[in-house]
Motif scaffolding. Sequence first.
Motif, PDB file in Angstrom:
ATOM      1  N   GLN A  41       0.787  -1.065   0.190  1.00 48.54           N
ATOM      2  CA  GLN A  41      -0.014   0.045  -0.039  1.00 48.54           C
ATOM      3  C   GLN A  41       0.655   1.167   0.110  1.00 48.54           C
ATOM      4  O   GLN A  41       0.997   1.878   0.881  1.00 48.54           O
ATOM      5  CB  GLN A  41      -0.957   0.058   1.194  1.00 48.54           C
ATOM      6  CG  GLN A  41      -1.806  -1.061   1.214  1.00 48.54           C
ATOM      7  CD  GLN A  41      -2.936  -1.035  -0.057  1.00 48.54           C
ATOM      8  OE1 GLN A  41      -3.536   0.002  -0.346  1.00 48.54           O
ATOM      9  NE2 GLN A  41      -2.894  -2.068  -0.885  1.00 48.54           N
ATOM     10  N   PHE A  42       1.599   1.327  -1.126  1.00 44.59           N
ATOM     11  CA  PHE A  42       2.407   2.632  -1.411  1.00 44.59           C
ATOM     12  C   PHE A  42       1.719   3.476  -2.277  1.00 44.59           C
ATOM     13  O   PHE A  42       1.132   3.055  -3.091  1.00 44.59           O
ATOM     14  CB  PHE A  42       3.995   2.435  -1.575  1.00 44.59           C
ATOM     15  CG  PHE A  42       4.614   1.894  -0.664  1.00 44.59           C
ATOM     16  CD1 PHE A  42       4.287   1.588   0.472  1.00 44.59           C
ATOM     17  CD2 PHE A  42       6.124   2.102  -0.962  1.00 44.59           C
ATOM     18  CE1 PHE A  42       5.133   1.067   1.425  1.00 44.59           C
ATOM     19  CE2 PHE A  42       6.885   1.638  -0.005  1.00 44.59           C
ATOM     20  CZ  PHE A  42       6.486   1.025   1.267  1.00 44.59           C
ATOM     21  N   VAL A  43       1.757   4.899  -2.397  1.00 45.43           N
ATOM     22  CA  VAL A  43       1.217   5.586  -3.567  1.00 45.43           C
ATOM     23  C   VAL A  43       1.629   5.179  -4.744  1.00 45.43           C
ATOM     24  O   VAL A  43       2.561   4.613  -4.853  1.00 45.43           O
ATOM     25  CB  VAL A  43       1.661   6.931  -3.490  1.00 45.43           C
ATOM     26  CG1 VAL A  43       1.003   7.593  -2.433  1.00 45.43           C
ATOM     27  CG2 VAL A  43       2.819   7.164  -3.327  1.00 45.43           C
ATOM     28  N   LYS A  44       0.871   5.079  -5.898  1.00 45.86           N
ATOM     29  CA  LYS A  44       0.913   4.672  -7.138  1.00 45.86           C
ATOM     30  C   LYS A  44       2.307   5.128  -7.789  1.00 45.86           C
ATOM     31  O   LYS A  44       2.988   4.293  -8.593  1.00 45.86           O
ATOM     32  CB  LYS A  44      -0.130   4.872  -8.172  1.00 45.86           C
ATOM     33  CG  LYS A  44      -0.123   4.284  -9.486  1.00 45.86           C
ATOM     34  CD  LYS A  44      -1.432   4.802 -10.199  1.00 45.86           C
ATOM     35  CE  LYS A  44      -1.479   4.333 -11.624  1.00 45.86           C
ATOM     36  NZ  LYS A  44      -0.285   4.730 -12.498  1.00 45.86           N
ATOM     37  N   GLU A  45       2.429   6.452  -7.801  1.00 49.83           N
ATOM     38  CA  GLU A  45       3.544   7.111  -8.229  1.00 49.83           C
ATOM     39  C   GLU A  45       5.181   6.448  -7.927  1.00 49.83           C
ATOM     40  O   GLU A  45       5.670   5.962  -8.916  1.00 49.83           O
ATOM     41  CB  GLU A  45       3.552   8.588  -8.169  1.00 49.83           C
ATOM     42  CG  GLU A  45       2.693   9.365  -8.585  1.00 49.83           C
ATOM     43  CD  GLU A  45       1.593   9.556  -7.611  1.00 49.83           C
ATOM     44  OE1 GLU A  45       0.723  10.626  -7.604  1.00 49.83           O
ATOM     45  OE2 GLU A  45       1.299   8.631  -6.771  1.00 49.83           O
TER      46      GLU A  45
END
Length: 454
Positions: free
Chosen positions: A244-248
């Motif tokens: 669950q890390f940011v997409k970028e």
Amino acid sequence: MKVLTSKLALIFGVTIAFLNQMYAQPNSKKKIDGVVAEVGEYVVLDSDVDKTFIELQAQGVSTEGISRCEMLGKLLEDRLYAHQAIQDSIVVTDAEVNEYMNNQIDQMVEQVGDIDKVIKFYNKKNLEDFKTYFFDIIKMNKLTSQMQRKIIDEVTITPEEVRTFFKKIPKDELPVFGAEMEVAQIVVKPVVSQAEKQKVIDKLKELKKEVQEGSSFFSRAILYSEDPGSKSNGGYYKLTKKTQFVKEFKDVAFSLQEGEISEPFETEYGYHIIYLEKVRGQELDVRHILMAPKVTPEALAEAKTKIESIRKRIVDGEITFAEAARQYSDEKETRNSGGLLMNPRTMETRFELTKMDPTLYSQVSDLKDKEVSLPLIDQEQNGNRRYKLITVTNRFEEHTADFSTDYMKIKELALKEKQIKAVAKWSEEKIKETYVKINGEYRDCTFTNNWLKK
């Protein structure tokens, strides 16, 4: 960074505080050391028991009532986890251990003043001998923590199991939950100028060049990264496409080749560079450096004017707090829920007053229901300031546990009980199939686990 979580604690057997305490006892006598136990390929020395007592005391943990037998039992558990991690092919790389070790040695020297003191205490011949010893401690502790995590992560619980757990609790033994409240906020962040953004981009490019010319990415992350979740560990994270890390962040990480460093790129947290350290099938070992552009006084003043205008509209009844949060809040995590805050400890919207963050409690303790605070200056983890409005949306008085009202809390208690049972069962099974030997007076110990295989 919320999505880049959790600091890595010190994972070697002796902390800086312990080193300070051991030199505060120059007249303490050293007894003859020896192997008191073996678990698989790992051994426990009599001095390991002594050092663990001193370490806990140096950290402010009371050891009163803890026997040497109990302490040995804990050390045996740690070695069982590490041994089984190797059997389960859990990998801790030498590069990861070496980088962490070198950083910790630097801190130890800075704190104690002389590496020779540390080497002498451990009765090692030289720095190389000490590093070999220290390396093994760090690697064992990393294996231990990963094995523990693997056991716990595999434990899940169903709603029916939660219900059964609750029904088994006698009525007069039901837990009492303290007074709670739900809190919402609206955040307005100052607009960062392009010039400030370029300063950060240029610095990250400079750091990338330094690493490519031979500097350590680990040390650069410790010195410059503004991510509290990874800074102390040299920017390190394990990453899969489901993490669950940011997409970028994930897009850039999975576009790199092993050993490659990305160009600076932007996320909602600031600007990053990523170093892809190792590819393990579908899992990546990455390090990153996060830096956020700084806010000018002019931009901060404009943000204050904006949030004062938002507050006036709410107080005048033109718009509800929740509607204003959805329209105007710059905080992505709370905007869609009308500004409602999530308790990071429980992952619920309720905050128990006695366990509330002191800063948050001071901001809401005097607010009446639905009252909107005056604009509050708030500091982000990267040091930048922002403004926020805060309100109490709901209150819950102290009460005896109720299944429907307190389901998430009861689920947490039930899951912990199941995890404890799973660990106990795992330990029982692994002790049976693992070589364990207890020597000398410790054979007279009464252990919680069946280490003596009686």
